[in-house]
Design a protein around this motif. Structure first.
Motif, PDB file in Angstrom:
ATOM      1  N   THR A 191       3.822 108.784  35.924  1.00  0.00           N
ATOM      2  CA  THR A 191       2.684 109.239  36.728  1.00  0.00           C
ATOM      3  C   THR A 191       2.841 108.794  38.172  1.00  0.00           C
ATOM      4  OG1 THR A 191       1.248 109.129  34.794  1.00  0.00           O
ATOM      5  CG2 THR A 191       0.193 109.223  36.955  1.00  0.00           C
ATOM      6  N   ARG A 192       3.215 107.542  38.359  1.00  0.00           N
ATOM      7  CA  ARG A 192       3.411 107.021  39.714  1.00  0.00           C
ATOM      8  C   ARG A 192       4.619 107.679  40.375  1.00  0.00           C
ATOM      9  NH1 ARG A 192       3.837 100.746  39.064  1.00  0.00           N
ATOM     10  NH2 ARG A 192       3.900 100.849  41.357  1.00  0.00           N
ATOM     11  N   MET A 203      17.140 114.629  52.137  1.00  0.00           N
ATOM     12  CA  MET A 203      16.054 114.805  51.167  1.00  0.00           C
ATOM     13  C   MET A 203      16.577 115.106  49.773  1.00  0.00           C
ATOM     14  SD  MET A 203      13.177 116.799  53.427  1.00  0.00           S
ATOM     15  CE  MET A 203      12.197 115.866  54.621  1.00  0.00           C
ATOM     16  N   VAL A 204      17.669 115.841  49.692  1.00  0.00           N
ATOM     17  CA  VAL A 204      18.266 116.080  48.371  1.00  0.00           C
ATOM     18  C   VAL A 204      18.814 114.775  47.800  1.00  0.00           C
ATOM     19  CG1 VAL A 204      20.125 117.274  47.145  1.00  0.00           C
ATOM     20  CG2 VAL A 204      18.778 118.502  48.843  1.00  0.00           C
ATOM     21  N   ILE A 205      19.428 113.953  48.646  1.00  0.00           N
ATOM     22  CA  ILE A 205      19.933 112.664  48.169  1.00  0.00           C
ATOM     23  C   ILE A 205      18.776 111.770  47.732  1.00  0.00           C
ATOM     24  CG2 ILE A 205      21.155 110.561  48.836  1.00  0.00           C
ATOM     25  CD1 ILE A 205      22.889 112.255  50.671  1.00  0.00           C
ATOM     26  N   ALA A 206      17.663 111.791  48.495  1.00  0.00           N
ATOM     27  CA  ALA A 206      16.489 111.009  48.100  1.00  0.00           C
ATOM     28  C   ALA A 206      15.951 111.481  46.756  1.00  0.00           C
ATOM     29  CB  ALA A 206      15.401 111.120  49.175  1.00  0.00           C
ATOM     30  N   ASP A 207      15.918 112.785  46.559  1.00  0.00           N
ATOM     31  CA  ASP A 207      15.524 113.311  45.249  1.00  0.00           C
ATOM     32  C   ASP A 207      16.554 112.968  44.183  1.00  0.00           C
ATOM     33  OD1 ASP A 207      13.067 114.315  45.706  1.00  0.00           O
ATOM     34  OD2 ASP A 207      13.644 116.420  45.795  1.00  0.00           O
ATOM     35  N   GLY A 208      17.822 112.808  44.620  1.00  0.00           N
ATOM     36  CA  GLY A 208      18.866 112.405  43.678  1.00  0.00           C
ATOM     37  C   GLY A 208      18.666 111.004  43.143  1.00  0.00           C
ATOM     38  N   VAL A 209      17.947 110.179  43.905  1.00  0.00           N
ATOM     39  CA  VAL A 209      17.583 108.843  43.416  1.00  0.00           C
ATOM     40  C   VAL A 209      16.368 108.931  42.504  1.00  0.00           C
ATOM     41  CG1 VAL A 209      16.737 106.566  44.107  1.00  0.00           C
ATOM     42  CG2 VAL A 209      18.554 107.670  45.420  1.00  0.00           C
ATOM     43  N   LEU A 210      15.409 109.779  42.881  1.00  0.00           N
ATOM     44  CA  LEU A 210      14.135 109.858  42.157  1.00  0.00           C
ATOM     45  C   LEU A 210      14.246 110.649  40.852  1.00  0.00           C
ATOM     46  CD1 LEU A 210      11.147 109.002  42.602  1.00  0.00           C
ATOM     47  CD2 LEU A 210      10.764 111.306  43.506  1.00  0.00           C
ATOM     48  N   THR A 211      14.979 111.765  40.881  1.00  0.00           N
ATOM     49  CA  THR A 211      15.011 112.652  39.712  1.00  0.00           C
ATOM     50  C   THR A 211      15.562 111.991  38.459  1.00  0.00           C
ATOM     51  OG1 THR A 211      15.200 114.592  41.154  1.00  0.00           O
ATOM     52  CG2 THR A 211      15.874 114.864  38.861  1.00  0.00           C
ATOM     53  N   PRO A 212      16.708 111.281  38.518  1.00  0.00           N
ATOM     54  CA  PRO A 212      17.177 110.626  37.289  1.00  0.00           C
ATOM     55  C   PRO A 212      16.160 109.637  36.729  1.00  0.00           C
ATOM     56  CG  PRO A 212      18.914 110.677  38.931  1.00  0.00           C
ATOM     57  CD  PRO A 212      17.664 111.106  39.617  1.00  0.00           C
ATOM     58  N   ALA A 213      15.522 108.877  37.618  1.00  0.00           N
ATOM     59  CA  ALA A 213      14.518 107.919  37.153  1.00  0.00           C
ATOM     60  C   ALA A 213      13.347 108.638  36.501  1.00  0.00           C
ATOM     61  CB  ALA A 213      14.037 107.066  38.331  1.00  0.00           C
ATOM     62  N   GLN A 214      12.871 109.712  37.131  1.00  0.00           N
ATOM     63  CA  GLN A 214      11.733 110.465  36.609  1.00  0.00           C
ATOM     64  C   GLN A 214      12.059 111.119  35.272  1.00  0.00           C
ATOM     65  OE1 GLN A 214       8.665 110.888  37.430  1.00  0.00           O
ATOM     66  NE2 GLN A 214       7.965 112.932  36.840  1.00  0.00           N
ATOM     67  N   LEU A 255       1.989 117.710  50.589  1.00  0.00           N
ATOM     68  CA  LEU A 255       1.809 116.588  51.515  1.00  0.00           C
ATOM     69  C   LEU A 255       0.607 115.726  51.152  1.00  0.00           C
ATOM     70  CD1 LEU A 255       2.661 118.248  54.966  1.00  0.00           C
ATOM     71  CD2 LEU A 255       4.021 116.576  53.687  1.00  0.00           C
ATOM     72  N   ASN A 256      -0.281 116.251  50.311  1.00  0.00           N
ATOM     73  CA  ASN A 256      -1.400 115.437  49.824  1.00  0.00           C
ATOM     74  C   ASN A 256      -0.912 114.242  49.017  1.00  0.00           C
ATOM     75  OD1 ASN A 256      -3.745 116.865  50.816  1.00  0.00           O
ATOM     76  ND2 ASN A 256      -3.256 118.495  49.353  1.00  0.00           N
ATOM     77  N   LYS A 257       0.331 114.338  48.522  1.00  0.00           N
ATOM     78  CA  LYS A 257       0.879 113.260  47.700  1.00  0.00           C
ATOM     79  C   LYS A 257       1.473 112.126  48.525  1.00  0.00           C
ATOM     80  CE  LYS A 257       2.238 116.289  43.838  1.00  0.00           C
ATOM     81  NZ  LYS A 257       3.374 116.686  42.970  1.00  0.00           N
TER      82      LYS A 257
END
Length: 861
Positions: free
Chosen positions: A493-494, A242-253, A548-550
């Motif tokens: 936003t997405r 999950m940290v690695i998955a966030d590691g993909v998302l966070t730089p983009a965000q 989890l609503n997201k």
């Protein structure tokens, strides 16, 4: 392909590809080897090679526990030697990883660096927390209640839970959920280990009689339950994924949000321009990662410090000018009112409030790159006060201008500070992703140590701070993932809908893991632990259920990515456990393979056929992956060819987690009493030692020969100076190797030692056996001229080295048993495919291929 040892050329910041005949700790690459020449030696690098310290690294031991065990007789570059060792494992349990403790100016420097890396993510939250929490302009009461929840969330979740409690649950300085699991494996028998990694782990399991009965009972149940073993394993791996998955998302965000912020001054900025610019910045961000944590942190720290300073200063300004009454939010009464009045709606609003502490999981995971005290210092003394002031100041402004909630930071900027704050905000948002990038490097290194993923190169980027790492392969994967996510989503936003779920899962996992650490490692009473666990788990559960609503709106992406990664990690571990079981049958003492019969001949034991072994003229070097027991390649060579080299050396290259290994600790030679002419040479190297290999065989020959002489010196009770100077003790390997076959045959009774020859006892070389008595000149002669047994042993070494050199490596192939169930066969087939495509090839060793002998054998799993 073959299973050669991990011998690749390692520069100060390089680590090896995966090789299968030595512990593949990602600490050094090599191409052959050979470690640092003794300053007193006259054999140049072109002959035996060495470790060359191209950086000013102190050549001392970094492990205080072993420094006291070094013999005073051991000079620079000397080998430790043991005689008649069956297992050959007496070199172990040295240089185990220990936690670094920093004080004074070094601690302050680390605290400064940590601000630049750790707090970029959590520090940029004031840009969007209020806009993510409220859908309409809030009333003053709603604002006060939300502010109270933000203040107490930062205080409870970050300050109390992580900074004051969880950071103490480190595994020799490393942080993260998986480090908690690794710590538990050292204090409880809940996992199996790679035989190559066992020597790197210091087990500290408490004695049952020393534990409280409830703690002992809990540990006993955990150790006896296979379900609990699997659950803990899965939690640890899921947290990393999950940290690695966030590691993909966070730089983009963060980068996409920073570029979109330019719309404040240029509203007509097109989406394609924003996406293109964001992708370009992301590529640059990942391209500079090889510079290392220290350099990047030093460069990023001023940006984050200025950004947090702006937030704190603007907060004070708005608080004084608009509405200081918002300070009432420090009362927990308003946080309680938030839930009692808003109920379900308030629970859903937590999905926006939790953004105020996203990045807290990176704070724990980045512990290994910094230190406990450095993080506590930087958070408590600077980051925490600045963030509190930022949220309080924005609330004071919004209470007077409710419509400002949609862009709280820029709308509340004091007059004349818009453009400076815009520049700093864009820069801070860009570097915000560094926290997650560094965290992923730390975590991938941890799971490799417990064999949960294939070995990849890990670069240690600092000689002072041992935990600062860079993982090239993962860096490029993160870069590709971040660029693709940016191009596909193209809108914060997405992307924001996918954010936060993994954070809350990881914080909940941390709560549970640290609770077990408190019970099993810290030995705290369960009655003392239960209430705090329930309190923190309840808060985690509130935020997790809200986030989890997201899932339908975008959080499914990070959950899917983390699920795929976790499946790969668990699959690899399952395959490795089956591989270890298959290889276990080859781990035994040499006495179980060979023995001497009544005629003194070396024979195979009845289990292996009982045939007498032929002796092959030559110097055989067997690459040994574990450094203990009998190497599998030796077993298969001897049993299949029914022959043994005149001299056999089990060679093991052992990485240790220090920058460099001092010369007196580098070499360890063991002599096997069971097999004449058989030795084990273990060479230890640090992660910043530069390893080169002009001639591996010459290095091994020289170190074994020196060890034999030193052992004889100690046995005869001679002072080091009586044994002869090293310049006279050592054979010039090139001269010996250059002898003709006729010359080497004559050494059966005579050994050439720097021009001298050993004749019958009592004679002096050059006098034809009719010279002065040796005892009259003992003080002037080297030890090999005083002891016929030593002379014979050295003659055997010289003769074998001059005759032939063989590098003998194992070529282990694995296949799945045909009788296995179909599901198991599929999983293991995938494992074998990954294994085959991630193993380094023997050609990478740059050995002389005409001297290489590959011994193939098949294992079924």
């Amino acid at each position: 392909m073959a299973d050669p040892p991990s011998l690749m050329t390692s520069k100060a910041a390089e680590d090896p590809p995966s090789l299968n005949d030595v512990p593949r700790e990602p600490s050094a690459r090599s191409t052959g080897i050979a470690f640092g020449p003794d300053p007193r030696r006259d054999i140049g690098p072109s002959q035996t090679g060495g470790i060359y310290h191209t950086r000013s690294i102190s050549r001392v031991s970094f492990d205080k526990r072993t420094a006291g065990r070094i013999s005073q007789d051991n000079g620079a570059g000397r080998s430790n030697v043991s005689d008649d060792v069956e297992e050959g494992g007496d070199w172990r349990n040295e240089h185990a990883k220990t936690k670094q403790i920093f004080r004074g100016t070094t601690l302050l420097w680390l605290a400064y660096q940590s601000i630049g890396v750790i707090y970029g993510d959590i520090g940029t939250s004031p840009l969007y927390v209020y806009s993510s929490t409220f859908l309409d302009p809030p009333t003053q009461e709603d604002l006060l209640q939300a502010l109270s929840v933000i203040i107490w969330s930062l205080t409870i979740m970050v300050t109390v839970k992580y900074v004051l409690i969880i950071l103490h649950a480190d595994n020799e300085g490393e942080g993260g959920t998986f480090s908690c699991y690794s710590l538990l494996t050292r204090f409880a028998n809940i996992t199996s280990r790679d035989p190559r990694e066992e020597v790197l782990v210091r087990m500290e399991r408490h004695l049952s009689m020393d534990m409280r009965r409830p703690n002992r009972s809990i540990r006993h149940r955990i150790e006896r339950s296979n379900f609990t073993h699997g659950l803990l394993k899965t939690i640890g791996v899921l947290a990393v994924s999950m940290v690695i998955a966030d590691g993909v998302l966070t730089p983009a965000q963060s980068v996409l949000g920073a570029v979109q912020g330019l719309k404040v001054v240029k509203p007509d900025l097109s989406t394609s321009s924003i996406v293109g610019t964001s992708c370009g910045i992301l590529i640059v961000l990942f391209l500079i990662q090889p510079f290392g944590t220290t350099k990047l942190a030093s460069a990023f720290a001023p940006i984050v410090i200025i950004w947090l300073g702006f937030n704190g200063a603007f907060g004070i300004y708005n608080l004084v000018k608009y509405d200081w009454v918002v300070l009432k939010a420090f009362s927990p009464y308003f946080a309680i009112q938030f839930f009692s009045q808003h109920k379900t709606h308030g629970w859903k609003m937590l999905g926006g409030i939790l953004l105020s502490f996203t990045g807290v999981e990176a704070l724990f995971a980045d512990l290994g790159a910094f230190s406990l005290r450095a993080i506590q210092l930087s958070w408590m003394c600077y980051t925490y006060p600045c963030l509190l002031l930022a949220y309080i100041g924005q609330a004071a402004f919004i209470s007077v201008h409710p419509e400002a909630y949609s862009n709280p930071f820029f709308n509340s900027v004091p007059p004349g500070m818009l453009y400076p704050s815009l520049v700093v905000a864009v820069l801070a948002a860009i570097v915000a992703s560094q926290a997650m990038i560094t965290a992923t490097f730390q975590l991938i290194s941890q799971i490799m140590k417990l064999s949960y993923c294939p070995q990849v190169k890990v670069v240690h980027t600092s000689r002072v701070f041992h935990g600062q790492l860079y993982v090239p392969f993962l860096n490029w994967i993160l870069m590709i993932g971040s660029v693709l996510v940016t191009a596909v989503y193209s809108d914060t936003t997405r992307l924001g809908n996918a954010y936060g779920v993994c954070v809350m899962f990881v914080t909940f996992f941390d709560t549970c893991m640290v609770t077990l650490v408190a019970l099993i490692v810290w030995e705290l009473s369960p009655f003392l632990i239960f209430i705090p666990w329930l309190f923190f788990a309840t808060i985690d559960g509130l935020y997790l259920s809200s986030s989890l609503n997201k899932v339908p709106d975008g959080a499914w992406f990070t959950i899917t990515v983390s699920g795929i990664l976790a499946a790969i990690f668990l699959l690899w571990r399952f395959g490795k456990e089956n591989q270890w079981r298959a290889e276990a049958e080859d781990r035994f003492k040499p006495t179980e393979l060979v023995y001497k019969d009544q005629r003194g001949r070396l024979c195979l034991t009845p289990k292996w056929g009982g045939d007498a072994l032929s002796v092959i003229r030559g110097f055989g070097i067997y690459f040994d992956k574990t450094g203990v027991m009998t190497p599998a390649v030796f077993t298969h060579f001897v049993s299949k060819f029914v022959a043994i080299p005149e001299v056999a050396v089990f060679f093991h290259l052992h990485p240790v987690e220090v920058p460099t290994v001092s010369p007196e600790e580098r070499y360890h030679v063991s002599k096997f009493g069971t097999i004449p002419g058989c030795y084990r040479l273990v060479i230890k190297h640090g992660f910043m030692d530069e390893v080169i290999s002009p001639d591996l065989a010459a290095l091994i020959y020289t170190q074994v020969r020196k060890a034999v002489i030193r052992q004889a010196t100690e046995r005869l009770g001679l002072a080091p100076r009586d044994a002869g100077d090293d310049d006279h003790d050592e054979i010039n390997a090139e001269k010996i190797k250059g002898q003709t076959d006729g010359d080497t045959t004559s050494t059966s009774a005579r050994t050439t030692v720097t021009g001298l020859a050993v004749g019958p006892p009592g004679s002096i070389p050059g006098q034809g056996g009719h010279g002065l008595n040796l005892r009259a000149n003992a003080a002037r002669l080297p030890v090999e001229l005083r002891d016929q047994e030593v002379a014979d042993e050295l003659a055997q070494l010289d003769r074998a080295f001059a005759a032939k050199i063989m590098y003998i490596v194992g070529k282990e192939q694995m296949r799945v048993r045909r009788t296995s169930p179909i599901g198991r066969r599929i999983v293991l087939s995938i494992f074998l495919w990954i294994r085959e495509n991630t193993r380094a090839k023997i050609a990478n060793l740059r050995l002389a291929m005409d001297r290489v002998v590959e011994v193939g054998f098949i294992k079924e799993i």
